[in-house]
Design a protein around this motif. Structure first.
Motif, PDB file in Angstrom:
ATOM      1  N   PRO A  96      86.134  50.183  -4.280  1.00  0.00           N
ATOM      2  CA  PRO A  96      85.168  49.248  -3.684  1.00  0.00           C
ATOM      3  C   PRO A  96      85.845  47.955  -3.218  1.00  0.00           C
ATOM      4  N   VAL A  97      85.379  47.417  -2.118  1.00  0.00           N
ATOM      5  CA  VAL A  97      85.902  46.166  -1.580  1.00  0.00           C
ATOM      6  C   VAL A  97      85.471  44.997  -2.460  1.00  0.00           C
ATOM      7  N   SER A  98      84.240  45.050  -2.966  1.00  0.00           N
ATOM      8  CA  SER A  98      83.685  43.956  -3.755  1.00  0.00           C
ATOM      9  C   SER A  98      82.832  44.511  -4.880  1.00  0.00           C
ATOM     10  N   LYS A  99      82.706  43.736  -5.941  1.00  0.00           N
ATOM     11  CA  LYS A  99      81.862  44.148  -7.072  1.00  0.00           C
ATOM     12  C   LYS A  99      80.387  43.874  -6.795  1.00  0.00           C
ATOM     13  N   ALA A 100      80.106  42.913  -5.925  1.00  0.00           N
ATOM     14  CA  ALA A 100      78.716  42.539  -5.643  1.00  0.00           C
ATOM     15  C   ALA A 100      78.631  41.846  -4.285  1.00  0.00           C
ATOM     16  N   SER A 122      84.698  53.024   8.379  1.00  0.00           N
ATOM     17  CA  SER A 122      84.111  53.542   7.140  1.00  0.00           C
ATOM     18  C   SER A 122      82.592  53.495   7.217  1.00  0.00           C
ATOM     19  N   THR A 123      81.953  54.367   6.443  1.00  0.00           N
ATOM     20  CA  THR A 123      80.488  54.389   6.408  1.00  0.00           C
ATOM     21  C   THR A 123      79.949  54.168   4.994  1.00  0.00           C
ATOM     22  N   GLY A 124      80.795  54.211   3.999  1.00  0.00           N
ATOM     23  CA  GLY A 124      80.354  54.058   2.614  1.00  0.00           C
ATOM     24  C   GLY A 124      79.984  52.629   2.267  1.00  0.00           C
ATOM     25  N   GLU A 125      78.978  52.494   1.421  1.00  0.00           N
ATOM     26  CA  GLU A 125      78.521  51.177   0.974  1.00  0.00           C
ATOM     27  C   GLU A 125      79.601  50.417   0.207  1.00  0.00           C
TER      28      GLU A 125
END
Length: 152
Positions: free
Chosen positions: A56-60, A140-143
């Motif tokens: 993940p790029v970010s936790k939130a 990319s398409t993932g959240e």
């Protein structure tokens, strides 16, 4: 005539004399220091963003306030050539500088940052235009491959 000019100059100086006690370390409720939006009391460090294959790029999501000065660190682990794009977000902020390996860059505009190998970049900016934005890995398409950013 000279007395009138001297009186006008003294009256014009009164607002500046009042600001002389306004230091850069002022409490937020006391207002901004002489540096205005760049005052220490108006600064905030955001959680770090990470560029790593499959992570993940970010936790939130990030929530920013218009008129506040932020520092955002982006770190790439070099596991893959990755970038973050977000032209809408970059147009909604005023970038003070981007620091890469100690080199300070003061750009007029940014569309994306790409990391070909491991490294880090730090962006300092003032949030300006309220709205909802994204910084995402291109293609990319993932959240998890993006971070949602709201400027209030």
């Amino acid at each position: 005539m000279k007395k009138a000019i001297l009186a006008a100059v003294m009256l014009a100086a009164i607002p500046f004399a009042a600001l002389a006690d306004d230091d850069d370390d002022a409490k937020p409720e006391a207002g901004l220091g002489l540096a205005g939006l760049l005052s220490k009391s108006n600064r905030e460090t955001l959680p770090e963003l990470t560029l790593s294959a499959g992570q993940p790029v970010s936790k939130a999501p990030l929530t920013l306030k218009s008129g506040k000065y932020y520092t955002l660190k982006i770190e790439a682990d070099g596991s893959q050539e990755l970038a973050l794009e977000g032209a809408g977000f970059f147009r909604a902020i005023w970038i003070n500088e981007i620091v890469i390996e100690g080199i300070e860059i003061r750009p007029l505009g940014v569309d994306s940052l790409e990391f070909d190998e491991a490294g880090e970049a730090e962006i300092s900016f003032v949030a300006i235009k309220p709205g909802s934005y994204h910084l995402k890995v291109p293609g990319s398409t993932g959240e998890t491959q993006q971070v949602a950013i709201t400027i209030e």
